[in-house]
Design an enzyme around this catalytic site. Structure first.
Site, mmCIF file in Angstrom:
data_model
loop_
_atom_site.group_PDB
_atom_site.id
_atom_site.type_symbol
_atom_site.label_atom_id
_atom_site.label_comp_id
_atom_site.label_asym_id
_atom_site.label_seq_id
_atom_site.Cartn_x
_atom_site.Cartn_y
_atom_site.Cartn_z
ATOM 1 N N HIS A 55 0.816 -1.223 0.000
ATOM 2 C CA HIS A 55 0.000 0.000 0.000
ATOM 3 C C HIS A 55 0.853 1.278 0.000
ATOM 4 O O HIS A 55 0.312 2.382 -0.130
ATOM 5 C CB HIS A 55 -0.937 0.030 1.209
ATOM 6 N N ASP A 91 -2.519 -10.504 -2.718
ATOM 7 C CA ASP A 91 -3.144 -10.066 -1.479
ATOM 8 C C ASP A 91 -4.623 -9.765 -1.749
ATOM 9 O O ASP A 91 -4.999 -9.439 -2.880
ATOM 10 C CB ASP A 91 -2.426 -8.801 -0.968
ATOM 11 N N HIS A 109 -6.262 -7.215 -0.867
ATOM 12 C CA HIS A 109 -6.438 -5.794 -1.188
ATOM 13 C C HIS A 109 -5.599 -5.394 -2.396
ATOM 14 O O HIS A 109 -4.520 -5.943 -2.623
ATOM 15 C CB HIS A 109 -6.019 -4.934 0.016
ATOM 16 N N ASP A 116 -4.578 -12.851 3.332
ATOM 17 C CA ASP A 116 -5.891 -12.358 3.767
ATOM 18 C C ASP A 116 -6.988 -12.669 2.750
ATOM 19 O O ASP A 116 -8.135 -12.249 2.929
ATOM 20 C CB ASP A 116 -5.852 -10.863 4.106
HETATM 21 ZN ZN LIG Z 1 -4.317 -7.136 2.379
#
Ligand SMILES: [Zn+2]
Length: 378
Positions: free
Chosen positions: A184, A220, A222, A309
């Site tokens: 991120h 991931d 996200h 995740d």
């Molecule tokens: Zn994540």
């Protein structure tokens, strides 16, 4: 030290000498206990408890499971210095991360550093001083800066760089147990538990100042907005991401399929947003599209942003990938038969995190099933 070979022997120590891999697989695991300096188990915001799921236990659980499964060797990171970090990140941003906690403490503020304001779409100036810069460089509250955050983030990046060095030296794959995670974080932006973008730092280091084609596969849950931003106009780095649709979950502002890069990088950014609840079959079918794009790009190296995740029941995620699914994702990545650096991103279901890591990494460390050089070596 550039990541152009095996780390110095002082930087590579078998922490568990004599460990015999039960799996028969060799996968270097790069790890340092310095991540525990960034201890987000208990943080406060305005004096109130603030939950950050990205806790030191994550890395310890993964490490224990990998050791129990006989994966290894386990090595400590070598110190490559700041230069490979500054090849990706803005110098002022790095100075801020290094100094924010101490400056806040000197001004009498106790505890973690959180943004006060955020640099929204209408700002007129870059502020001077830590108080304003917190929100200038951050895009959320998920990344408190604690006393040990810089040290942990720096060594997380060094783990990734050391894994890159092993792969450049000829290992077919290496795994960096990075904590805090990185995908991120952009050149001058932190958030989502991330401070330094380990995958991007690895990609730049593997390029060694040239235009070596690199593919980054982000699995991931996200979207890796930071990685996308860093390479958005760069045709030499292909970024492929499978993630939850940004209308359904974090990070909200990036991750649509139409975001395909810009300028000379047009076409080198590929997003596959998926609905919450996506299970093994739909995920693997989409993964095959990403793997086909990577094959067509013909990269010299592959960097994998590995987030667990996507697991069923992850408290932060929302997909439904099973342990068998994790193994198959890893195996299909291995089938690419590319020199591969795997960096740890998210994954928060502590009761099964170790199982998922073993499933994924035993798949990723296996010889390709479709033939290739690693079959011949096996
Ligand atoms: Zn994540």
């Amino acid at each position: 030290m550039p990541c152009d070979g095996r780390p110095a022997s002082a930087g590579v120590s078998r922490l568990k000498p004599g460990l015999q891999p039960e799996t028969g697989l060799t996968l270097y695991i790069v790890y340092t206990g310095r991540h525990k300096l960034h201890a987000t188990d208990h943080v406060l915001l305005e004096g109130c408890p603030f939950v950050v799921e990205e806790v030191p236990a994550r890395a310890e659980i993964i490490l224990s499971a990998l050791q129990a499964a006989g994966l290894g060797p386990l090595v400590e990171p070598a110190d490559h210095g700041l230069a490979p970090i500054l090849a990706v990140h803005d110098a002022g941003f790095v100075d801020f991360l290094r100094q924010a906690y101490a400056e806040s403490a000197r001004s009498g503020e106790a505890g973690p550093v959180f943004p006060w304001t955020f640099a929204n779409r209408h700002i007129q100036r870059k502020p001077k001083g830590t108080l304003g810069l917190r929100g200038y460089y951050a895009f959320g509250f998920g990344s408190p800066i604690l006393e040990g955050t810089w040290t942990a983030a720096y060594w997380s990046a060094q783990c990734a760089l050391t894994a890159a060095g092993l792969v450049r030296a000829g290992e077919p794959a290496a795994y960096a147990l990075c904590r805090p995670p990185g995908h991120h974080a952009a050149a001058d932006l932190y958030g989502g538990f991330c401070y330094l973008n380990n995958a991007a730092i690895v990609a730049r280091c593997l390029q060694a100042g040239a235009t070596v084609p690199i593919a980054i596969l982000d699995v991931d849950y996200h979207h890796g907005n930071g990685t996308q931003i860093i390479f958005y106009s760069d045709p030499t780095v292909l970024y492929c991401s499978l993630h939850v649709h940004p209308d359904q979950d974090y990070p909200f502002y990036w991750g649509e399929a139409g975001e395909r890069g810009e300028g000379p990088g047009a076409g080198a950014n590929l997003n596959w947003p998926l609905p919450k609840g996506t299970g093994d079959a739909a995920y693997l079918a989409t993964l095959d599209q990403a793997l086909a794009a990577i094959r067509a790009f013909a990269p010299r190296y592959l960097v994998v942003s590995a987030g667990f995740d996507v697991a069923a029941g992850d408290p932060v995620g929302g997909f439904a990938i099973s342990a068998a699914g994790f193994h198959e994702i890893g195996a299909r990545i291995a089938d690419l038969d590319l020199p591969t650096v795997i960096v740890q991103e998210g994954g928060y279901r502590l009761d099964r995190l170790g199982e998922y890591a073993v499933a994924f990494l035993t798949g990723a460390a296996s010889p390709p099933r479709s033939g290739g050089s690693r079959d011949l070596q096996a």
